[in-house]
Design a protein around this motif. Structure first.
Motif, short mmCIF file in Angstrom:
data_model
loop_
_atom_site.label_atom_id
_atom_site.label_comp_id
_atom_site.label_asym_id
_atom_site.label_seq_id
_atom_site.Cartn_x
_atom_site.Cartn_y
_atom_site.Cartn_z
N SER A 171 6.16 -58.08 6.92
CA SER A 171 6.04 -57.66 8.31
C SER A 171 5.09 -56.47 8.47
N SER A 172 4.76 -55.76 7.37
CA SER A 172 3.90 -54.58 7.49
C SER A 172 2.50 -54.95 7.96
N ASP A 173 2.00 -56.14 7.57
CA ASP A 173 0.68 -56.57 8.02
C ASP A 173 0.67 -56.78 9.53
N THR A 174 1.72 -57.40 10.03
CA THR A 174 1.78 -57.60 11.48
C THR A 174 2.02 -56.28 12.20
N ASP A 175 2.77 -55.37 11.54
CA ASP A 175 2.98 -54.04 12.13
C ASP A 175 1.66 -53.29 12.24
N GLN A 176 0.83 -53.43 11.21
CA GLN A 176 -0.47 -52.76 11.24
C GLN A 176 -1.34 -53.32 12.37
N HIS A 177 -1.31 -54.63 12.52
CA HIS A 177 -2.09 -55.24 13.60
C HIS A 177 -1.55 -54.82 14.97
N ALA A 178 -0.25 -54.75 15.09
CA ALA A 178 0.35 -54.33 16.36
C ALA A 178 0.01 -52.87 16.65
N ALA A 179 0.05 -52.02 15.61
CA ALA A 179 -0.31 -50.61 15.81
C ALA A 179 -1.77 -50.47 16.19
N ARG A 222 -2.10 -51.44 19.77
CA ARG A 222 -1.60 -50.37 20.64
C ARG A 222 -2.62 -49.24 20.76
#
Length: 163
Positions: free
Chosen positions: A30-38, A41
């Motif tokens: 999930s960290s990859d998607t978190d990075q993309h989401a960040a 943002r």
């Protein structure tokens, strides 16, 4: 066999050696998607800041434009027409044309004074907008991360990452 799994061969520019394997904990997926989401943002926040900045600037220019439009009718006022010839004599019979000329010239001077005052105010506003933009630009340069930590910058510049 277990012992061989704990060692790895390394080749460092022709120098071959064995070293213990390092345990690499895989990051959660999930960290990859978190990075993309960040990242999204941050991009969105940056775009919203730019949008508000440009909206404020547009409002300032519209205000200046409206002020200039309000000045234009004063500049194009229908002024009383001057007689084609004037005689400046000291006789009392010609006092009427001289006074009308004087009133006309005073009217012109007052109108020009009002126009100059309005244009001067517009120039002051435009100068204030330019000074504000210049200060904002300087502040963005001062807010760069280089000024916060020059050692980090030097570390990044001197690193040999192949990324």
């Amino acid at each position: 066999m277990e012992d061989d799994d704990q060692w790895e061969l390394c080749n460092d520019d022709g120098f071959v050696f064995k070293r213990k394997r390092r345990r690499i904990d895989a990051p959660p997926p999930s960290s990859d998607t978190d990075q993309h989401a960040a990242l999204r943002r941050r991009k969105k926040q940056t775009l919203l800041k730019l949008k508000s900045k440009y909206q404020n600037e547009i409002l300032q220019w519209e205000s200046l434009s409206n002020t200039l439009r309000s000045i234009q009718p004063r500049a194009t006022l229908q002024q009383p027409s001057l007689p084609s010839t004037f005689t400046f004599t000291s006789s009392s019979s010609s006092a009427s044309p001289d006074t009308s000329l004087l009133h006309h010239l005073l009217f012109q001077v007052e109108a020009q004074e009002a126009i100059i005052r309005d244009v001067s105010n517009l120039c002051d506003i435009a100068e204030a907008v330019c000074v504000k933009r210049e200060e904002h630009f300087k502040q963005t340069l001062l807010d760069l991360p280089i000024w916060a930590s020059p050692l980090d910058l030097m570390h990044v510049l001197c690193s040999d990452d192949d990324d």
